[in-house]
Design a protein around this motif. Structure first.
Motif, PDB file in Angstrom:
ATOM      1  N   LEU A  58      77.380  82.479  26.267  1.00  0.00           N
ATOM      2  CA  LEU A  58      77.868  82.817  24.924  1.00  0.00           C
ATOM      3  C   LEU A  58      79.334  83.243  24.959  1.00  0.00           C
ATOM      4  CD1 LEU A  58      74.853  84.792  23.388  1.00  0.00           C
ATOM      5  CD2 LEU A  58      75.719  82.560  22.675  1.00  0.00           C
ATOM      6  N   LEU A  59      79.682  84.037  25.970  1.00  0.00           N
ATOM      7  CA  LEU A  59      81.069  84.476  26.105  1.00  0.00           C
ATOM      8  C   LEU A  59      81.982  83.283  26.329  1.00  0.00           C
ATOM      9  CD1 LEU A  59      83.190  86.713  26.344  1.00  0.00           C
ATOM     10  CD2 LEU A  59      82.608  86.882  28.773  1.00  0.00           C
ATOM     11  N   HIS A  60      81.553  82.362  27.161  1.00  0.00           N
ATOM     12  CA  HIS A  60      82.350  81.160  27.407  1.00  0.00           C
ATOM     13  C   HIS A  60      82.561  80.384  26.111  1.00  0.00           C
ATOM     14  CE1 HIS A  60      82.890  76.876  28.470  1.00  0.00           C
ATOM     15  NE2 HIS A  60      83.684  77.377  29.392  1.00  0.00           N
ATOM     16  N   ASP A  61      81.501  80.230  25.323  1.00  0.00           N
ATOM     17  CA  ASP A  61      81.607  79.527  24.045  1.00  0.00           C
ATOM     18  C   ASP A  61      82.564  80.233  23.097  1.00  0.00           C
ATOM     19  OD1 ASP A  61      79.778  77.743  25.058  1.00  0.00           O
ATOM     20  OD2 ASP A  61      78.085  78.496  23.886  1.00  0.00           O
ATOM     21  N   GLU A  62      82.462  81.550  23.036  1.00  0.00           N
ATOM     22  CA  GLU A  62      83.352  82.320  22.154  1.00  0.00           C
ATOM     23  C   GLU A  62      84.810  82.194  22.603  1.00  0.00           C
ATOM     24  OE1 GLU A  62      82.762  84.145  19.334  1.00  0.00           O
ATOM     25  OE2 GLU A  62      80.708  83.400  19.367  1.00  0.00           O
ATOM     26  N   LEU A  63      85.033  82.252  23.902  1.00  0.00           N
ATOM     27  CA  LEU A  63      86.402  82.128  24.407  1.00  0.00           C
ATOM     28  C   LEU A  63      86.959  80.732  24.140  1.00  0.00           C
ATOM     29  CD1 LEU A  63      86.183  84.108  27.764  1.00  0.00           C
ATOM     30  CD2 LEU A  63      87.335  84.792  25.665  1.00  0.00           C
ATOM     31  N   SER A  64      86.108  79.715  24.233  1.00  0.00           N
ATOM     32  CA  SER A  64      86.543  78.352  23.917  1.00  0.00           C
ATOM     33  C   SER A  64      86.946  78.249  22.448  1.00  0.00           C
ATOM     34  CB  SER A  64      85.430  77.350  24.223  1.00  0.00           C
ATOM     35  OG  SER A  64      85.164  77.325  25.601  1.00  0.00           O
ATOM     36  N   GLN A  65      86.130  78.821  21.579  1.00  0.00           N
ATOM     37  CA  GLN A  65      86.449  78.803  20.151  1.00  0.00           C
ATOM     38  C   GLN A  65      87.733  79.575  19.865  1.00  0.00           C
ATOM     39  OE1 GLN A  65      83.045  80.096  17.902  1.00  0.00           O
ATOM     40  NE2 GLN A  65      81.724  78.510  18.753  1.00  0.00           N
ATOM     41  N   LEU A  66      87.912  80.690  20.550  1.00  0.00           N
ATOM     42  CA  LEU A  66      89.135  81.473  20.370  1.00  0.00           C
ATOM     43  C   LEU A  66      90.355  80.684  20.831  1.00  0.00           C
ATOM     44  CD1 LEU A  66      90.531  84.133  19.660  1.00  0.00           C
ATOM     45  CD2 LEU A  66      90.028  84.918  21.983  1.00  0.00           C
ATOM     46  N   GLU A  67      90.208  79.968  21.933  1.00  0.00           N
ATOM     47  CA  GLU A  67      91.315  79.152  22.434  1.00  0.00           C
ATOM     48  C   GLU A  67      91.683  78.057  21.426  1.00  0.00           C
ATOM     49  OE1 GLU A  67      92.319  76.318  26.285  1.00  0.00           O
ATOM     50  OE2 GLU A  67      90.605  77.681  26.362  1.00  0.00           O
ATOM     51  N   ILE A  68      90.671  77.416  20.850  1.00  0.00           N
ATOM     52  CA  ILE A  68      90.910  76.374  19.840  1.00  0.00           C
ATOM     53  C   ILE A  68      91.597  76.975  18.612  1.00  0.00           C
ATOM     54  CG2 ILE A  68      89.758  74.823  18.208  1.00  0.00           C
ATOM     55  CD1 ILE A  68      87.637  74.386  20.467  1.00  0.00           C
ATOM     56  N   ALA A  69      91.087  78.126  18.161  1.00  0.00           N
ATOM     57  CA  ALA A  69      91.670  78.776  16.980  1.00  0.00           C
ATOM     58  C   ALA A  69      93.117  79.200  17.255  1.00  0.00           C
ATOM     59  CB  ALA A  69      90.831  79.975  16.569  1.00  0.00           C
ATOM     60  N   THR A  70      93.367  79.696  18.446  1.00  0.00           N
ATOM     61  CA  THR A  70      94.728  80.118  18.805  1.00  0.00           C
ATOM     62  C   THR A  70      95.657  78.916  18.833  1.00  0.00           C
ATOM     63  OG1 THR A  70      93.855  81.947  20.112  1.00  0.00           O
ATOM     64  CG2 THR A  70      96.100  81.277  20.579  1.00  0.00           C
ATOM     65  N   ASP A  71      95.179  77.813  19.400  1.00  0.00           N
ATOM     66  CA  ASP A  71      95.985  76.596  19.465  1.00  0.00           C
ATOM     67  C   ASP A  71      96.317  76.094  18.058  1.00  0.00           C
ATOM     68  OD1 ASP A  71      97.243  74.430  20.920  1.00  0.00           O
ATOM     69  OD2 ASP A  71      95.584  73.177  20.215  1.00  0.00           O
ATOM     70  N   LEU A  72      95.305  76.083  17.182  1.00  0.00           N
ATOM     71  CA  LEU A  72      95.554  75.657  15.802  1.00  0.00           C
ATOM     72  C   LEU A  72      96.529  76.600  15.095  1.00  0.00           C
ATOM     73  CD1 LEU A  72      91.997  74.540  14.633  1.00  0.00           C
ATOM     74  CD2 LEU A  72      94.000  73.085  15.008  1.00  0.00           C
TER      75      LEU A  72
END
Length: 108
Positions: A58-72
């Motif tokens: 779950l943490l990995h998934d959240e960090l991936s989503q955060l990375e995508i949001a940060t990139d956007l």
């Protein structure tokens, strides 16, 4: 002579054998209980490891989503900054295209 809690006790070999025998008997009585408890603890460890793995995923998934949001978010700021700095040099269509690029919209 043996010391127990600071008291010196004279113990014969016969007394020592009786004590050893009693301790062995009590340990044998505890063995099934200890084995059961050991199995319970192993099961609990397995449950905790499974929960830990689930939370790590779950943490990995959240960090991936955060990375995508940060990139956007970064792309949006770059596009807005470019429009702000260079917008006067270009027409409204250019600004619109840059804004769409910043939002990740294709075929602007």
């Amino acid at each position: 002579m043996t010391k127990i809690d600071g008291l010196e006790i004279v113990m014969t070999k016969q007394m020592q054998k009786m004590i050893d025998k009693e301790l062995k008997k009590r340990f044998e009585e505890l063995k099934p209980e200890l084995a059961t408890r050991y199995e319970e603890l192993l099961k609990r460890i397995a449950e905790l490891e499974a929960e830990n793995n689930r939370l790590a995923e779950l943490l990995h998934d959240e960090l991936s989503q955060l990375e995508i949001a940060t990139d956007l978010g970064n792309k949006r700021w770059v596009a807005l900054n470019e429009i702000y700095e260079d917008g006067e040099k270009h027409n409204a269509n250019w600004c619109k295209r840059k804004a769409q690029e910043g939002l990740g919209i294709k075929n602007a």
